[in-house]
Design a protein around this motif. Sequence first.
Motif, PDB file in Angstrom:
ATOM      1  N   ARG A 124       0.829  -1.196   0.000  1.00  0.00           N
ATOM      2  CA  ARG A 124       0.000   0.000   0.000  1.00  0.00           C
ATOM      3  C   ARG A 124       0.870   1.255   0.000  1.00  0.00           C
ATOM      4  NH1 ARG A 124      -2.501  -1.269   4.342  1.00  0.00           N
ATOM      5  NH2 ARG A 124      -4.047  -2.578   3.295  1.00  0.00           N
ATOM      6  N   PHE A 125       1.999   1.189   0.701  1.00  0.00           N
ATOM      7  CA  PHE A 125       2.936   2.313   0.804  1.00  0.00           C
ATOM      8  C   PHE A 125       4.356   1.817   0.572  1.00  0.00           C
ATOM      9  CE2 PHE A 125      -0.592   3.698   3.504  1.00  0.00           C
ATOM     10  CZ  PHE A 125      -0.775   5.013   3.110  1.00  0.00           C
ATOM     11  N   LYS A 126       5.164   2.705   0.005  1.00  0.00           N
ATOM     12  CA  LYS A 126       6.605   2.510   0.045  1.00  0.00           C
ATOM     13  C   LYS A 126       7.130   3.192   1.304  1.00  0.00           C
ATOM     14  CE  LYS A 126       8.587   1.772  -4.516  1.00  0.00           C
ATOM     15  NZ  LYS A 126       9.473   2.313  -5.570  1.00  0.00           N
ATOM     16  N   VAL A 127       7.953   2.502   2.062  1.00  0.00           N
ATOM     17  CA  VAL A 127       8.523   3.057   3.290  1.00  0.00           C
ATOM     18  C   VAL A 127      10.037   3.034   3.165  1.00  0.00           C
ATOM     19  CG1 VAL A 127       8.662   2.878   5.792  1.00  0.00           C
ATOM     20  CG2 VAL A 127       6.547   2.211   4.628  1.00  0.00           C
ATOM     21  N   PHE A 128      10.639   4.218   3.169  1.00  0.00           N
ATOM     22  CA  PHE A 128      12.098   4.344   3.122  1.00  0.00           C
ATOM     23  C   PHE A 128      12.598   4.639   4.538  1.00  0.00           C
ATOM     24  CE2 PHE A 128      12.277   5.892  -1.566  1.00  0.00           C
ATOM     25  CZ  PHE A 128      11.982   4.596  -1.984  1.00  0.00           C
ATOM     26  N   MET A 129      13.443   3.755   5.058  1.00  0.00           N
ATOM     27  CA  MET A 129      13.995   3.932   6.396  1.00  0.00           C
ATOM     28  C   MET A 129      15.486   4.228   6.282  1.00  0.00           C
ATOM     29  SD  MET A 129      15.757   2.671   9.171  1.00  0.00           S
ATOM     30  CE  MET A 129      15.677   2.747  10.931  1.00  0.00           C
ATOM     31  N   ILE A 130      15.909   5.407   6.781  1.00  0.00           N
ATOM     32  CA  ILE A 130      17.318   5.810   6.734  1.00  0.00           C
ATOM     33  C   ILE A 130      17.858   5.764   8.150  1.00  0.00           C
ATOM     34  CG2 ILE A 130      18.955   7.603   6.079  1.00  0.00           C
ATOM     35  CD1 ILE A 130      16.918   8.663   4.106  1.00  0.00           C
ATOM     36  N   ASP A 131      18.722   4.800   8.427  1.00  0.00           N
ATOM     37  CA  ASP A 131      19.299   4.640   9.767  1.00  0.00           C
ATOM     38  C   ASP A 131      20.556   5.497   9.895  1.00  0.00           C
ATOM     39  OD1 ASP A 131      19.480   3.738  12.316  1.00  0.00           O
ATOM     40  OD2 ASP A 131      20.287   1.770  11.819  1.00  0.00           O
ATOM     41  N   GLU A 132      20.848   5.929  11.131  1.00  0.00           N
ATOM     42  CA  GLU A 132      21.979   6.843  11.404  1.00  0.00           C
ATOM     43  C   GLU A 132      21.931   8.044  10.469  1.00  0.00           C
ATOM     44  OE1 GLU A 132      23.791   6.556  13.970  1.00  0.00           O
ATOM     45  OE2 GLU A 132      23.052   4.584  14.543  1.00  0.00           O
ATOM     46  N   ALA A 133      20.757   8.668  10.387  1.00  0.00           N
ATOM     47  CA  ALA A 133      20.522   9.746   9.429  1.00  0.00           C
ATOM     48  C   ALA A 133      21.449  10.938   9.637  1.00  0.00           C
ATOM     49  CB  ALA A 133      19.067  10.200   9.511  1.00  0.00           C
ATOM     50  N   HIS A 134      21.973  11.112  10.853  1.00  0.00           N
ATOM     51  CA  HIS A 134      22.851  12.261  11.101  1.00  0.00           C
ATOM     52  C   HIS A 134      24.166  12.168  10.337  1.00  0.00           C
ATOM     53  CE1 HIS A 134      24.268   9.265  14.025  1.00  0.00           C
ATOM     54  NE2 HIS A 134      25.427   9.871  13.955  1.00  0.00           N
ATOM     55  N   GLN A 135      24.478  10.971   9.786  1.00  0.00           N
ATOM     56  CA  GLN A 135      25.728  10.809   9.040  1.00  0.00           C
ATOM     57  C   GLN A 135      25.561  11.092   7.548  1.00  0.00           C
ATOM     58  OE1 GLN A 135      28.517   7.789  10.039  1.00  0.00           O
ATOM     59  NE2 GLN A 135      27.459   7.202  11.912  1.00  0.00           N
ATOM     60  N   LEU A 136      24.377  11.493   7.112  1.00  0.00           N
ATOM     61  CA  LEU A 136      24.211  11.944   5.735  1.00  0.00           C
ATOM     62  C   LEU A 136      25.029  13.213   5.509  1.00  0.00           C
ATOM     63  CD1 LEU A 136      20.357  11.540   5.164  1.00  0.00           C
ATOM     64  CD2 LEU A 136      22.175  10.164   4.126  1.00  0.00           C
ATOM     65  N   GLU A 165      21.063  16.294  17.071  1.00  0.00           N
ATOM     66  CA  GLU A 165      21.609  17.647  16.964  1.00  0.00           C
ATOM     67  C   GLU A 165      22.428  17.837  15.686  1.00  0.00           C
ATOM     68  OE1 GLU A 165      23.753  18.611  20.461  1.00  0.00           O
ATOM     69  OE2 GLU A 165      22.000  18.567  21.775  1.00  0.00           O
ATOM     70  N   LYS A 166      22.884  16.740  15.079  1.00  0.00           N
ATOM     71  CA  LYS A 166      23.655  16.830  13.844  1.00  0.00           C
ATOM     72  C   LYS A 166      22.773  16.797  12.601  1.00  0.00           C
ATOM     73  CE  LYS A 166      27.926  14.835  15.695  1.00  0.00           C
ATOM     74  NZ  LYS A 166      28.918  13.746  15.577  1.00  0.00           N
ATOM     75  N   VAL A 167      21.475  16.592  12.791  1.00  0.00           N
ATOM     76  CA  VAL A 167      20.546  16.612  11.663  1.00  0.00           C
ATOM     77  C   VAL A 167      20.194  18.061  11.357  1.00  0.00           C
ATOM     78  CG1 VAL A 167      18.291  15.840  10.817  1.00  0.00           C
ATOM     79  CG2 VAL A 167      19.643  14.351  12.305  1.00  0.00           C
ATOM     80  N   LEU A 168      20.162  18.422  10.064  1.00  0.00           N
ATOM     81  CA  LEU A 168      19.884  19.801   9.687  1.00  0.00           C
ATOM     82  C   LEU A 168      18.525  20.249  10.215  1.00  0.00           C
ATOM     83  CD1 LEU A 168      21.097  19.997   5.975  1.00  0.00           C
ATOM     84  CD2 LEU A 168      22.257  20.794   8.012  1.00  0.00           C
ATOM     85  N   PRO A 169      18.432  21.480  10.706  1.00  0.00           N
ATOM     86  CA  PRO A 169      17.132  21.973  11.191  1.00  0.00           C
ATOM     87  C   PRO A 169      16.054  21.923  10.125  1.00  0.00           C
ATOM     88  CG  PRO A 169      18.925  23.428  11.891  1.00  0.00           C
ATOM     89  CD  PRO A 169      19.518  22.437  10.937  1.00  0.00           C
ATOM     90  N   THR A 170      16.419  22.112   8.867  1.00  0.00           N
ATOM     91  CA  THR A 170      15.434  22.053   7.796  1.00  0.00           C
ATOM     92  C   THR A 170      14.847  20.659   7.634  1.00  0.00           C
ATOM     93  OG1 THR A 170      17.316  21.772   6.289  1.00  0.00           O
ATOM     94  CG2 THR A 170      16.377  23.975   6.480  1.00  0.00           C
ATOM     95  N   VAL A 171      15.623  19.642   7.996  1.00  0.00           N
ATOM     96  CA  VAL A 171      15.120  18.266   7.967  1.00  0.00           C
ATOM     97  C   VAL A 171      14.247  18.005   9.190  1.00  0.00           C
ATOM     98  CG1 VAL A 171      15.769  15.829   8.021  1.00  0.00           C
ATOM     99  CG2 VAL A 171      17.051  17.422   6.579  1.00  0.00           C
ATOM    100  N   LEU A 172      14.712  18.465  10.351  1.00  0.00           N
ATOM    101  CA  LEU A 172      13.934  18.263  11.581  1.00  0.00           C
ATOM    102  C   LEU A 172      12.541  18.872  11.472  1.00  0.00           C
ATOM    103  CD1 LEU A 172      16.649  19.033  14.308  1.00  0.00           C
ATOM    104  CD2 LEU A 172      15.781  16.795  13.642  1.00  0.00           C
ATOM    105  N   SER A 173      12.452  20.035  10.821  1.00  0.00           N
ATOM    106  CA  SER A 173      11.164  20.728  10.730  1.00  0.00           C
ATOM    107  C   SER A 173      10.181  20.007   9.825  1.00  0.00           C
ATOM    108  CB  SER A 173      11.379  22.158  10.232  1.00  0.00           C
ATOM    109  OG  SER A 173      11.877  22.144   8.897  1.00  0.00           O
TER     110      SER A 173
END
Length: 589
Positions: A124-136, A165-173
């Motif tokens: 029904r949905f595609k689900v993309f899971m990105i682990d340790e996202a702060h390392q992008l 805290e290492k994730v970009l604020p634009t992503v967090l929002s």
Amino acid sequence: MSYVVLARKYRPRSFAQMVGQEHVVQALTNALTQGRLHHAYLFTGTRGIGKTTVSRILAKSLNCTGPDGRGGITAEPCGVCQACTEIDADRYLDYIEMDAASNGGKDEIKDLIERAAYKPGIGRFKVFMIDEAHQLSKDAFNALLKTLEEPPEYLKFVLATTDPEKVLPTVLSRCLQFNLRPMAPQTVREHLQRVLEAENVPADAGALRLLGRAARGSMRDGLSLTDQAIAYGGGRLQEDVVRTMLGSVDRSHARTLVQALAAHDGAAVLAAVEALRGRGLSAAGTLEEMATLLQQMAVQQAVPGALDEQDPDTEDARTLAPALQHDETQLLYSIVLHGREELGLMSDEYGALTMVLLRFLAFPAAGAGTRPPPAAPREPARAAPLRAPAPPAVAVPLPVAPKTAAPAASVASVASSAPAPAGPAPWDDAPPPPVPRAAEPAAAPLQPASRAAAADRSLGDRWYALVKPLCDDGTLSALARELALQGGLEAIDTSSQPPRWLLRVERETLRNPTLRDKVAAALSGALGHPVALELLAGPPEDTPARRDAAERQRRQAAAEAAIQNDATVRELLSQFKTARIVPGSIKPL
């Protein structure tokens, strides 16, 4: 069939099986039940607490079709349909997990975005899971932003990170954020007990307590350590075996050290450290066990009865809590906590452990435990400038005070010469008469203290004039200096030989025979004949420390009055309506 480790075998398959994350489970359950689905989720928290597990359960909830193949979005996935079984087996085509630690570049994200353009193949949905996202990488984040903000209706993003805290604020929002909490040792212990019962592995309560604490809030770590303990113990978990495996130090050693430190018994401390060396027990483990014990003691001191009486680990804390005053418990806790960082700086970790522990004997807490310290002096802050809307800063020089005037004061670069009030000391209307250091005025046997006759301050005057020079020139230092300054002279018995001086001291840690002998030796040298010093328990009324504190307060009050009454300062305040004297910024010169 190959063996499946406990962390994988007992990974939760539904929200109902999740342990210790009720706040996240409740929020997601309500959202799925009400159909209020966000397009991007961010799960944060330390390792091994369920971030990936929640992501998989969420993917199953979104794609579950039920046992009959006609189900819809649900908070309770069936676990038997194609979506549920294949997601559990990590082979569902429409659930993609990517580890940003090894695939965090811009090219990998572009490939992911290209795959997002196609509708789900079977789900029904595609689900993309990105682990340790702060390392992008930053470029990868920027490439992801547009798709993350406005994904197709069939696409859901799940990000997991241990460092938000290492994730970009634009992503967090753009994400709905959930913080998964570290689990309490009791929660880990109870879950491990259920797992071991299911595995038919016998385990005693002490072994489970050790594993629950060693997990440090991570259920995965707790299960991994349990696997290791089963192998180490030959299929059985016993406290002594698990303690050896973990390198943990028995609580009895921590109790012995805390008792020795509370009694200020340096010889007992050294003997306890040598016992640890002889048994080969970890110095770091010793400090960790002491920190745990001291934390429990602090809880017992602050809130008597708050510790769990059913937990055998708290018995020592309840017994030892009266041995230390509150400030001493806090000091010792801080010393052992930070001391672990110093153990690796010496080749001999037991020598480093000795220095960490002896630090408590050399530098005890400055407070007075459960009693507030007498007449604590207020430390003046640094001067601050007057502030006004225009001009931005004001600094107007005033006449410098003459040498014979009262103490001057300053506010930033403004100095005042206004005279200050005399301000009599609280113990008398006149300053104490000077007494030569080496001279001993005649004294009648057992002179009364100020407690018996308020008008008679001669003993306080005499004690102040005698010990203050000894403290200032370094003859008395460290704890001996504190004993002299915090003590109040009660009486002098000249009928005995040598003369007997009675000193009242409130703090128990200062009523120490070694410190008493040091002060007596200094007094004997100053007076030119032997003195026998006796220490009495109880709060004194007149001490050198109180006199010094009162003098500092008097000078501070005089400085504040000089500034407040200065004509130029008053003119500045009236000229600039928003200007003010910053509280605490006045300092006597």
